[in-house]
Write a protein that holds these residues in place. Structure first.
Motif, PDB file in Angstrom:
ATOM      1  N   LEU A 155     -11.841  26.622 -76.237  1.00 47.97           N
ATOM      2  CA  LEU A 155     -11.373  25.417 -76.928  1.00 47.97           C
ATOM      3  C   LEU A 155      -9.991  25.629 -77.539  1.00 47.97           C
ATOM      4  O   LEU A 155      -9.160  24.715 -77.545  1.00 47.97           O
ATOM      5  N   GLN A 156      -9.747  26.825 -78.053  1.00 50.58           N
ATOM      6  CA  GLN A 156      -8.421  27.110 -78.596  1.00 50.58           C
ATOM      7  C   GLN A 156      -7.369  27.023 -77.490  1.00 50.58           C
ATOM      8  O   GLN A 156      -6.265  26.541 -77.707  1.00 50.58           O
ATOM      9  N   GLY A 157      -7.725  27.453 -76.297  1.00 53.93           N
ATOM     10  CA  GLY A 157      -6.818  27.306 -75.161  1.00 53.93           C
ATOM     11  C   GLY A 157      -6.560  25.852 -74.815  1.00 53.93           C
ATOM     12  O   GLY A 157      -5.435  25.471 -74.499  1.00 53.93           O
ATOM     13  N   PHE A 158      -7.595  25.010 -74.892  1.00 53.15           N
ATOM     14  CA  PHE A 158      -7.402  23.576 -74.682  1.00 53.15           C
ATOM     15  C   PHE A 158      -6.448  23.016 -75.723  1.00 53.15           C
ATOM     16  O   PHE A 158      -5.554  22.224 -75.406  1.00 53.15           O
ATOM     17  N   GLY A 159      -6.648  23.406 -76.987  1.00 50.81           N
ATOM     18  CA  GLY A 159      -5.743  22.961 -78.043  1.00 50.81           C
ATOM     19  C   GLY A 159      -4.326  23.424 -77.804  1.00 50.81           C
ATOM     20  O   GLY A 159      -3.360  22.678 -77.986  1.00 50.81           O
ATOM     21  N   SER A 160      -4.189  24.648 -77.356  1.00 48.86           N
ATOM     22  CA  SER A 160      -2.869  25.203 -77.063  1.00 48.86           C
ATOM     23  C   SER A 160      -2.200  24.451 -75.911  1.00 48.86           C
ATOM     24  O   SER A 160      -0.997  24.166 -75.962  1.00 48.86           O
ATOM     25  N   ALA A 161      -2.975  24.118 -74.892  1.00 51.24           N
ATOM     26  CA  ALA A 161      -2.431  23.339 -73.774  1.00 51.24           C
ATOM     27  C   ALA A 161      -1.973  21.970 -74.251  1.00 51.24           C
ATOM     28  O   ALA A 161      -0.907  21.484 -73.851  1.00 51.24           O
ATOM     29  N   GLY A 162      -2.769  21.359 -75.113  1.00 55.45           N
ATOM     30  CA  GLY A 162      -2.381  20.058 -75.655  1.00 55.45           C
ATOM     31  C   GLY A 162      -1.110  20.125 -76.466  1.00 55.45           C
ATOM     32  O   GLY A 162      -0.257  19.235 -76.394  1.00 55.45           O
ATOM     33  N   ILE A 163      -0.954  21.195 -77.225  1.00 52.30           N
ATOM     34  CA  ILE A 163       0.267  21.383 -78.012  1.00 52.30           C
ATOM     35  C   ILE A 163       1.472  21.509 -77.087  1.00 52.30           C
ATOM     36  O   ILE A 163       2.502  20.868 -77.292  1.00 52.30           O
ATOM     37  N   ALA A 164       1.341  22.315 -76.048  1.00 52.35           N
ATOM     38  CA  ALA A 164       2.471  22.524 -75.127  1.00 52.35           C
ATOM     39  C   ALA A 164       2.831  21.250 -74.378  1.00 52.35           C
ATOM     40  O   ALA A 164       4.000  20.862 -74.317  1.00 52.35           O
ATOM     41  N   VAL A 165       1.826  20.603 -73.802  1.00 51.24           N
ATOM     42  CA  VAL A 165       2.079  19.394 -73.006  1.00 51.24           C
ATOM     43  C   VAL A 165       2.747  18.323 -73.855  1.00 51.24           C
ATOM     44  O   VAL A 165       3.759  17.733 -73.473  1.00 51.24           O
ATOM     45  N   THR A 166       2.179  18.066 -75.026  1.00 49.53           N
ATOM     46  CA  THR A 166       2.713  16.984 -75.845  1.00 49.53           C
ATOM     47  C   THR A 166       4.049  17.338 -76.477  1.00 49.53           C
ATOM     48  O   THR A 166       4.934  16.487 -76.574  1.00 49.53           O
ATOM     49  N   THR A 167       4.208  18.580 -76.882  1.00 51.20           N
ATOM     50  CA  THR A 167       5.470  18.974 -77.506  1.00 51.20           C
ATOM     51  C   THR A 167       6.625  18.854 -76.520  1.00 51.20           C
ATOM     52  O   THR A 167       7.661  18.259 -76.837  1.00 51.20           O
ATOM     53  N   TYR A 168       6.455  19.398 -75.329  1.00 52.43           N
ATOM     54  CA  TYR A 168       7.542  19.325 -74.348  1.00 52.43           C
ATOM     55  C   TYR A 168       7.807  17.886 -73.909  1.00 52.43           C
ATOM     56  O   TYR A 168       8.954  17.498 -73.697  1.00 52.43           O
ATOM     57  N   SER A 169       6.758  17.083 -73.782  1.00 51.90           N
ATOM     58  CA  SER A 169       7.004  15.699 -73.372  1.00 51.90           C
ATOM     59  C   SER A 169       7.634  14.889 -74.503  1.00 51.90           C
ATOM     60  O   SER A 169       8.462  14.016 -74.242  1.00 51.90           O
ATOM     61  N   LEU A 170       7.279  15.176 -75.755  1.00 47.97           N
ATOM     62  CA  LEU A 170       7.939  14.498 -76.875  1.00 47.97           C
ATOM     63  C   LEU A 170       9.416  14.866 -76.950  1.00 47.97           C
ATOM     64  O   LEU A 170      10.262  14.017 -77.238  1.00 47.97           O
ATOM     65  N   VAL A 171       9.730  16.129 -76.674  1.00 48.68           N
ATOM     66  CA  VAL A 171      11.141  16.545 -76.659  1.00 48.68           C
ATOM     67  C   VAL A 171      11.887  15.795 -75.563  1.00 48.68           C
ATOM     68  O   VAL A 171      12.990  15.288 -75.782  1.00 48.68           O
TER      69      VAL A 171
ATOM     70  N   VAL B 234      -4.635  12.684 -70.243  1.00 46.24           N
ATOM     71  CA  VAL B 234      -5.089  11.969 -71.444  1.00 46.24           C
ATOM     72  C   VAL B 234      -3.895  11.533 -72.289  1.00 46.24           C
ATOM     73  O   VAL B 234      -3.858  10.405 -72.796  1.00 46.24           O
ATOM     74  N   ALA B 235      -2.905  12.400 -72.435  1.00 48.61           N
ATOM     75  CA  ALA B 235      -1.736  12.081 -73.264  1.00 48.61           C
ATOM     76  C   ALA B 235      -0.962  10.897 -72.693  1.00 48.61           C
ATOM     77  O   ALA B 235      -0.421  10.090 -73.452  1.00 48.61           O
ATOM     78  N   ASP B 236      -0.896  10.777 -71.387  1.00 48.66           N
ATOM     79  CA  ASP B 236      -0.217   9.633 -70.765  1.00 48.66           C
ATOM     80  C   ASP B 236      -0.916   8.318 -71.092  1.00 48.66           C
ATOM     81  O   ASP B 236      -0.278   7.275 -71.158  1.00 48.66           O
ATOM     82  N   ARG B 237      -2.208   8.364 -71.301  1.00 50.17           N
ATOM     83  CA  ARG B 237      -2.965   7.139 -71.528  1.00 50.17           C
ATOM     84  C   ARG B 237      -3.203   6.815 -73.003  1.00 50.17           C
ATOM     85  O   ARG B 237      -3.408   5.658 -73.342  1.00 50.17           O
TER      86      ARG B 237
END
Length: 177
Positions: free
Chosen positions: A140-156, A101-104
């Motif tokens: 859902l909190q785990g989904f949010g946590s996954a989103g934080i990790a995926v996007t944070t590392y890719s933004l870095v 989703v983040a890629d799109r």
């Protein structure tokens, strides 16, 4: 060495420099990138100190009794352990989905919504006391946590290069610690 000289400055590794922070928005963005990854650790370990209290609270709950009867154990303890595990399952399942989703849709948008989902789902236990809803909120909190990790590392990786990237990732670990 047939008349050629070697320039030693070409052999020196590049030095890590902090990212230039042009204004308040850049500073806030850098702070979010550095600090938000610490929420992942909280999702996994926040309940550990109170697992026994959770087990005691839900010991007589019908869902806990059902779970305990199926697995021949104390239902409250099994429910507490399942509640602890649900965020990890959300991270495991949500990571690839949220990456796609983040890629799109854009990483910054997904980071914003992931932080919101993480916060709302994490606060659900303050207001709700129904076991299936608590399990769903931890998922859902785990989904949010996954989103934080995926996007944070890719933004870095998008915004920093070379040694500066390593330095920013090191700073993230300082926030986690």
């Amino acid at each position: 060495t047939h008349g050629m000289s070697i320039d030693t400055t070409e052999l020196e590794p590049p030095r890590a420099r902090p990212a230039p922070v042009a204004g308040l928005r850049d500073a806030a963005g850098l702070f979010v990138i550095l600090s938000s990854i610490s929420f992942n650790m909280l999702a996994v370990v926040a309940l550990l100190p109170v697992l026994s209290m959770i087990a005691t609270r839900f010991e007589g709950d019908p869902l806990a009794i059902f779970l305990g009867a199926r697995f021949h154990s104390n239902g409250g303890q099994l429910f507490a352990q399942t509640l602890e595990t649900m965020s990890s399952i959300g991270i495991l399942v949500g990571g690839p989905i949220i990456g796609w989703v983040a890629d799109r849709t854009g990483r910054a948008n997904v980071l914003f919504y992931s932080l919101a989902v993480y916060g709302l789902a994490g606060a659900a236990g303050l207001f709700l006391d129904y076991p299936p809803v608590l399990l769903a909120s931890r998922l859902l909190q785990g989904f949010g946590s996954a989103g934080i990790a995926v996007t944070t590392y890719s933004l870095v990786s998008e915004r920093f290069e070379g040694a500066a990237r390593s330095k920013v990732m090191g700073y993230q670990q300082v926030f986690v610690s």
